[in-house]
Design an enzyme around this catalytic site. Structure first.
Site, PDB file in Angstrom:
ATOM      1  N   ASN A  14      15.591  27.798  46.976  1.00  0.00           N
ATOM      2  CA  ASN A  14      16.956  28.295  46.768  1.00  0.00           C
ATOM      3  C   ASN A  14      17.489  27.687  45.471  1.00  0.00           C
ATOM      4  O   ASN A  14      17.859  26.522  45.441  1.00  0.00           O
ATOM      5  CB  ASN A  14      17.821  27.887  47.972  1.00  0.00           C
ATOM      6  CG  ASN A  14      19.291  28.202  47.774  1.00  0.00           C
ATOM      7  OD1 ASN A  14      19.663  28.938  46.856  1.00  0.00           O
ATOM      8  ND2 ASN A  14      20.146  27.651  48.636  1.00  0.00           N
ATOM      9  N   LYS A  16      20.187  28.277  43.924  1.00  0.00           N
ATOM     10  CA  LYS A  16      21.655  28.201  43.838  1.00  0.00           C
ATOM     11  C   LYS A  16      22.099  28.745  42.466  1.00  0.00           C
ATOM     12  O   LYS A  16      21.455  29.661  41.957  1.00  0.00           O
ATOM     13  CB  LYS A  16      22.134  26.777  44.108  1.00  0.00           C
ATOM     14  CG  LYS A  16      21.519  26.236  45.419  1.00  0.00           C
ATOM     15  CD  LYS A  16      22.164  25.012  45.940  1.00  0.00           C
ATOM     16  CE  LYS A  16      21.467  24.579  47.235  1.00  0.00           C
ATOM     17  NZ  LYS A  16      22.083  23.462  47.883  1.00  0.00           N
ATOM     18  N   HIS A 106      24.416  30.639  54.065  1.00  0.00           N
ATOM     19  CA  HIS A 106      24.177  29.271  53.577  1.00  0.00           C
ATOM     20  C   HIS A 106      25.474  28.462  53.745  1.00  0.00           C
ATOM     21  O   HIS A 106      26.571  29.017  53.598  1.00  0.00           O
ATOM     22  CB  HIS A 106      23.754  29.311  52.109  1.00  0.00           C
ATOM     23  CG  HIS A 106      23.309  27.974  51.619  1.00  0.00           C
ATOM     24  ND1 HIS A 106      24.197  27.016  51.213  1.00  0.00           N
ATOM     25  CD2 HIS A 106      22.080  27.419  51.526  1.00  0.00           C
ATOM     26  CE1 HIS A 106      23.522  25.919  50.872  1.00  0.00           C
ATOM     27  NE2 HIS A 106      22.234  26.153  51.054  1.00  0.00           N
ATOM     28  N   GLU A 108      26.993  26.567  51.879  1.00  0.00           N
ATOM     29  CA  GLU A 108      27.916  26.635  50.737  1.00  0.00           C
ATOM     30  C   GLU A 108      28.736  27.928  50.764  1.00  0.00           C
ATOM     31  O   GLU A 108      29.889  27.948  50.345  1.00  0.00           O
ATOM     32  CB  GLU A 108      27.117  26.479  49.422  1.00  0.00           C
ATOM     33  CG  GLU A 108      26.698  25.027  49.227  1.00  0.00           C
ATOM     34  CD  GLU A 108      25.375  24.833  48.513  1.00  0.00           C
ATOM     35  OE1 GLU A 108      24.916  25.739  47.808  1.00  0.00           O
ATOM     36  OE2 GLU A 108      24.790  23.729  48.686  1.00  0.00           O
ATOM     37  N   GLU A 176      19.603  24.039  58.557  1.00  0.00           N
ATOM     38  CA  GLU A 176      19.989  23.148  57.464  1.00  0.00           C
ATOM     39  C   GLU A 176      21.213  22.324  57.870  1.00  0.00           C
ATOM     40  O   GLU A 176      22.347  22.814  57.761  1.00  0.00           O
ATOM     41  CB  GLU A 176      20.342  23.965  56.218  1.00  0.00           C
ATOM     42  CG  GLU A 176      19.203  24.770  55.658  1.00  0.00           C
ATOM     43  CD  GLU A 176      19.393  25.046  54.169  1.00  0.00           C
ATOM     44  OE1 GLU A 176      18.507  24.681  53.408  1.00  0.00           O
ATOM     45  OE2 GLU A 176      20.440  25.590  53.785  1.00  0.00           O
ATOM     46  N   GLY A 182      21.482  18.322  49.791  1.00  0.00           N
ATOM     47  CA  GLY A 182      21.795  17.686  48.510  1.00  0.00           C
ATOM     48  C   GLY A 182      22.189  16.223  48.622  1.00  0.00           C
ATOM     49  O   GLY A 182      22.659  15.633  47.654  1.00  0.00           O
ATOM     50  N   SER A 222      17.434  18.269  51.618  1.00  0.00           N
ATOM     51  CA  SER A 222      16.757  17.138  50.977  1.00  0.00           C
ATOM     52  C   SER A 222      15.254  17.105  51.218  1.00  0.00           C
ATOM     53  O   SER A 222      14.670  16.030  51.372  1.00  0.00           O
ATOM     54  CB  SER A 222      17.424  15.817  51.395  1.00  0.00           C
ATOM     55  OG  SER A 222      18.776  15.785  50.962  1.00  0.00           O
TER      56      SER A 222
HETATM   57  P1  PGA Z   1      18.648  20.569  48.987  1.00  0.00           P
HETATM   58  O1  PGA Z   1      19.335  21.966  49.369  1.00  0.00           O
HETATM   59  O2  PGA Z   1      17.145  20.770  49.145  1.00  0.00           O
HETATM   60  O3  PGA Z   1      19.040  20.333  47.568  1.00  0.00           O
HETATM   61  O4  PGA Z   1      19.164  19.544  49.931  1.00  0.00           O
HETATM   62  C1  PGA Z   1      18.859  22.772  50.404  1.00  0.00           C
HETATM   63  C2  PGA Z   1      19.671  24.026  50.504  1.00  0.00           C
HETATM   64  O5  PGA Z   1      20.887  23.987  50.257  1.00  0.00           O
HETATM   65  O6  PGA Z   1      19.136  25.113  50.843  1.00  0.00           O
END
Ligand code: PGA
Length: 264
Positions: A14, A16, A106, A108, A176, A182, A222
Site C-alpha cells: 500500500n 498511500k 483503510h 486512514e 490492521e 506506521g 509495521s
Molecule cells: P505500515 O502501514 O506497514 O506502514 O504500518 C500498513 C498500512 O497502513 O496498510
C-alpha cells in the site's frame, strides 16, 4: 520440508500518497527485476501493489507491455457508479485499467475521511459489482483495544462490511490494528492469528464455509522483512498488507521472499 499453504499467500504494498506516475514506472520496473533476479515464483506468493490513482494507467501500461506477473489495484473506490460525485473514482474506471484489487476501509480513510462501516459496505458491494476484489481493512484503535479487547471491533466492522453480499463473493480481508500502523510496533503473530481466526468465523457466518476456507486474511501494521516470517507461520494469516516497507524495493522484495529466508 516446505508446507503448502491452504491459500496462495498475498503480499500487498500500500503506497498511500507516495510516488508519482513517473516514479511508479521506475519503481515497478525495479521491483520486477529484483524479483526476477531472485527467481521469485509468483504462483507461490502473489504480489500486488496499490499506487495512487494517478499512477494506475502508467502501471497498467508497463505491466501489460512487459507482461509483468504483478497484480495492482487502487487504494479506494466510490460507492457510486457514475454521476455528480466530484473527486470520486468509479469501480468501472478501475476495471477499465485492469485493476484486480481495491483497498476498502483503510483506517486512514475511516479516521481522516469519516468512512463509516456502512460506507465501507457500500464500497465493497461496488467493487464486487465491477469485478474488483475488495481488500477489506478492519482493525481496532488503541482505545478500542483497551475498552473492548482485540477482536471485537474488527469482527463488528467485518460483519457490517459483508452484510448483504452473495455467498460467491471473492474478497480479501486485511486485519490492521490501528495502533500498529506506521508505529513500528507490530502485533505479535499470535495476536494476528487469534483475530484472523475470528474474522474467518465471521466470513463463514456471512458467506459460508467454502468462501471462508478460500478467503485470504492478511495482517498489516509495521510489517518488515524482520517480522514477516512469524506472521506467515500462522495458519490463518495468508499474507501481509505492507505500508512504509513497501516503498523500499530491497525491503519489500525481502518480505515477498520470506520463504527463502525463513525456510518455510
Ligand atoms: P505500515 O502501514 O506497514 O506502514 O504500518 C500498513 C498500512 O497502513 O496498510
Amino acid at each position: 520440508m516446505a508446507v503448502t499453504p491452504a491459500r496462495t499467500p498475498l503480499i500487498a504494498g500500500n503506497w498511500k500518497m507516495n510516488l508519482d506516475h513517473l516514479q511508479a514506472i521506475a519503481f515497478v520496473q525495479k521491483l520486477a527485476w529484483s524479483l526476477k533476479d531472485a527467481d521469485h515464483d509468483f504462483a507461490t506468493v502473489e504480489v500486488a501493489v496499490f499506487p495512487p490513482f494517478t499512477d494506475l494507467r502508467s502501471v497498467q501500461t508497463l505491466v501489460a507491455a512487459d507482461k509483468l506477473p504483478l497484480a495492482y489495484g487502487a487504494q479506494d473506490v466510490s460507492e457510486h457508479d457514475s454521476g455528480a460525485y466530484t473527486g470520486e473514482i468509479s469501480g468501472a474506471f478501475l476495471s477499465q485499467l485492469e485493476c484486480q484489487y481495491v483497498i476498502i476501509g483503510h483506517s486512514e480513510r475511516r479516521t481522516l475521511h469519516g468512512e463509516s462501516d456502512e460506507v465501507v459496505a457500500a464500497k465493497v458491494a461496488a467493487a464486487l459489482k465491477h469485478n474488483l476484489v475488495p481488500v477489506i481493512c478492519v482493525g481496532e484503535s488503541a482505545e478500542d483495544l483497551e475498552l473492548h479487547g482485540q477482536a471485537a471491533v474488527p469482527v463488528a466492522q467485518l460483519r457490517t462490511a459483508l452484510a448483504g453480499l452473495g455467498s460467491a463473493a471473492d474478497i480479501v480481508v486485511a486485519y490492521e490494528p490501528v495502533w500498529a500502523i506506521g508505529s513500528g510496533q507490530a502485533a505479535t503473530p499470535d495476536q494476528a492469528e487469534q483475530v484472523a481466526l475470528q474474522l474467518r468465523a465471521v466470513i463463514a457466518d456471512s458467506l459460508g464455509q467454502d468462501v471462508a476456507a478460500k478467503t485470504r486474511i492478511l495482517y498489516g501494521g509495521s510489517v518488515k522483512s524482520g517480522n514477516i516470517a512469524g506472521f506467515m507461520r500462522e495458519p490463518n494469516v495468508d499474507g501481509a498488507l505492507v505500508g512504509g516497507a513497501s516503498l523500499d524495493i530491497t525491503e519489500f522484495s525481502s518480505i515477498i521472499r520470506y520463504q527463502k529466508h525463513v525456510g518455510l
